[in-house]
Design a protein around this motif. Structure first.
Motif, PDB file in Angstrom:
ATOM      1  N   TYR A  25       0.881  -1.253  -0.119  1.00  0.00           N
ATOM      2  CA  TYR A  25      -0.026  -0.016   0.020  1.00  0.00           C
ATOM      3  C   TYR A  25       0.904   1.148   0.050  1.00  0.00           C
ATOM      4  O   TYR A  25       1.749   1.357   0.963  1.00  0.00           O
ATOM      5  N   PRO A  26       0.739   2.197  -0.788  1.00  0.00           N
ATOM      6  CA  PRO A  26       1.242   3.399  -0.668  1.00  0.00           C
ATOM      7  C   PRO A  26       1.203   4.195   0.261  1.00  0.00           C
ATOM      8  O   PRO A  26      -0.063   4.209   0.942  1.00  0.00           O
ATOM      9  N   VAL A  34      -6.392   6.744   7.027  1.00  0.00           N
ATOM     10  CA  VAL A  34      -6.415   7.339   8.379  1.00  0.00           C
ATOM     11  C   VAL A  34      -6.969   8.680   8.509  1.00  0.00           C
ATOM     12  O   VAL A  34      -7.994   8.944   9.279  1.00  0.00           O
ATOM     13  N   PHE A  35      -6.898   9.473   7.468  1.00  0.00           N
ATOM     14  CA  PHE A  35      -7.592  10.801   7.418  1.00  0.00           C
ATOM     15  C   PHE A  35      -9.348  10.747   7.695  1.00  0.00           C
ATOM     16  O   PHE A  35      -9.945  11.217   8.443  1.00  0.00           O
ATOM     17  N   VAL A  36      -9.724   9.796   6.810  1.00  0.00           N
ATOM     18  CA  VAL A  36     -11.122   9.465   6.627  1.00  0.00           C
ATOM     19  C   VAL A  36     -11.558   9.073   7.988  1.00  0.00           C
ATOM     20  O   VAL A  36     -12.597   9.172   8.558  1.00  0.00           O
ATOM     21  N   CYS A  37     -10.784   7.969   8.467  1.00  0.00           N
ATOM     22  CA  CYS A  37     -11.164   7.252   9.756  1.00  0.00           C
ATOM     23  C   CYS A  37     -11.162   8.164  10.873  1.00  0.00           C
ATOM     24  O   CYS A  37     -12.043   8.154  11.715  1.00  0.00           O
ATOM     25  N   MET A  38     -10.390   9.109  10.951  1.00  0.00           N
ATOM     26  CA  MET A  38     -10.306  10.057  12.001  1.00  0.00           C
ATOM     27  C   MET A  38     -11.301  11.238  11.849  1.00  0.00           C
ATOM     28  O   MET A  38     -11.970  11.515  12.920  1.00  0.00           O
ATOM     29  N   ALA A  39     -11.745  11.439  10.697  1.00  0.00           N
ATOM     30  CA  ALA A  39     -12.702  12.444  10.452  1.00  0.00           C
ATOM     31  C   ALA A  39     -13.939  11.846  10.967  1.00  0.00           C
ATOM     32  O   ALA A  39     -14.728  12.668  11.523  1.00  0.00           O
ATOM     33  N   THR A  40     -14.098  10.414  10.751  1.00  0.00           N
ATOM     34  CA  THR A  40     -15.226   9.765  11.374  1.00  0.00           C
ATOM     35  C   THR A  40     -15.285   9.649  12.442  1.00  0.00           C
ATOM     36  O   THR A  40     -16.580   9.440  13.493  1.00  0.00           O
ATOM     37  N   ILE A  55      -5.910   0.274   9.037  1.00  0.00           N
ATOM     38  CA  ILE A  55      -5.171   0.221   7.543  1.00  0.00           C
ATOM     39  C   ILE A  55      -4.225  -0.721   7.546  1.00  0.00           C
ATOM     40  O   ILE A  55      -3.950  -1.588   6.345  1.00  0.00           O
ATOM     41  N   ASP A  56      -3.352  -0.814   8.593  1.00  0.00           N
ATOM     42  CA  ASP A  56      -2.153  -1.905   8.457  1.00  0.00           C
ATOM     43  C   ASP A  56      -2.834  -3.437   8.621  1.00  0.00           C
ATOM     44  O   ASP A  56      -2.233  -4.457   7.711  1.00  0.00           O
ATOM     45  N   GLN A  57      -3.649  -3.370   9.222  1.00  0.00           N
ATOM     46  CA  GLN A  57      -4.456  -4.805   9.430  1.00  0.00           C
ATOM     47  C   GLN A  57      -5.260  -5.145   7.920  1.00  0.00           C
ATOM     48  O   GLN A  57      -5.200  -6.310   7.610  1.00  0.00           O
ATOM     49  N   ILE A  58      -5.913  -4.153   7.384  1.00  0.00           N
ATOM     50  CA  ILE A  58      -6.504  -4.467   6.080  1.00  0.00           C
ATOM     51  C   ILE A  58      -5.354  -4.848   5.159  1.00  0.00           C
ATOM     52  O   ILE A  58      -5.628  -5.481   4.182  1.00  0.00           O
ATOM     53  N   GLU A 106     -12.372  -7.345  10.351  1.00  0.00           N
ATOM     54  CA  GLU A 106     -11.249  -8.006  11.466  1.00  0.00           C
ATOM     55  C   GLU A 106     -10.336  -6.873  11.816  1.00  0.00           C
ATOM     56  O   GLU A 106      -9.951  -6.916  12.998  1.00  0.00           O
ATOM     57  N   ALA A 107     -10.111  -5.908  11.160  1.00  0.00           N
ATOM     58  CA  ALA A 107      -9.127  -4.641  11.744  1.00  0.00           C
ATOM     59  C   ALA A 107     -10.046  -3.855  12.686  1.00  0.00           C
ATOM     60  O   ALA A 107      -9.413  -3.561  13.783  1.00  0.00           O
ATOM     61  N   GLU A 108     -11.330  -3.699  12.517  1.00  0.00           N
ATOM     62  CA  GLU A 108     -11.876  -3.291  13.723  1.00  0.00           C
ATOM     63  C   GLU A 108     -11.954  -3.940  14.866  1.00  0.00           C
ATOM     64  O   GLU A 108     -11.961  -3.350  15.993  1.00  0.00           O
ATOM     65  N   ILE A 109     -12.101  -5.323  14.805  1.00  0.00           N
ATOM     66  CA  ILE A 109     -11.909  -6.089  15.956  1.00  0.00           C
ATOM     67  C   ILE A 109     -10.498  -6.035  16.615  1.00  0.00           C
ATOM     68  O   ILE A 109     -10.576  -5.779  18.012  1.00  0.00           O
TER      69      ILE A 109
END
Length: 112
Positions: A25-26, A34-40, A55-58, A106-109
């Motif tokens: 992943y670039p 991460v930006f979208v996740c943090m905004a949410t 994102i690392d898990q994904i 899985e990443a959320e868990i």
């Protein structure tokens, strides 16, 4: 001695190639996530750590090309019109989204 050095160099390069395959992943794609996740979820240091973990898990589960395809399909599903209908149905499209959703779950868990 030369043989041992060549063997060590080959093993090192093989290990690096394996790591690059897993971590394909670039940085910009990881940062966007991460930006979208943090905004949410909130603009806190804790969320930065959790979203980065996600994102690392994904990335460990889905190859980058599959991630891009799934993101594209999800974006196109939000588009109105007849042409976007191809992204709303079909076994291949639904399986692609299901794989993406499983990776997210899985990443959320693991991270949240």
């Amino acid at each position: 001695m030369i043989r041992a050095m060549l063997t060590a160099a080959l093993l090192l390069s093989a290990g690096m190639a394996g790591a690059q395959a897993i971590n394909d992943y670039p940085t910009s794609a990881r940062a966007d996530y991460v930006f979208v996740c943090m905004a949410t979820n909130g603009q806190t240091r804790e969320m930065l750590d959790r979203c980065s973990c996600a994102i690392d898990q994904i990335a460990q589960i889905l190859p980058y090309d599959d991630y891009v395809r799934a993101e594209t399909v999800l974006a196109m599903r939000q588009t109105a019109g007849e042409r976007a209908g191809i992204f709303r149905q079909g076994i291949a499209v639904n399986e692609m989204i299901a794989d993406f959703r499983r990776a997210e779950a899985e990443a959320e868990i693991l991270c949240f």
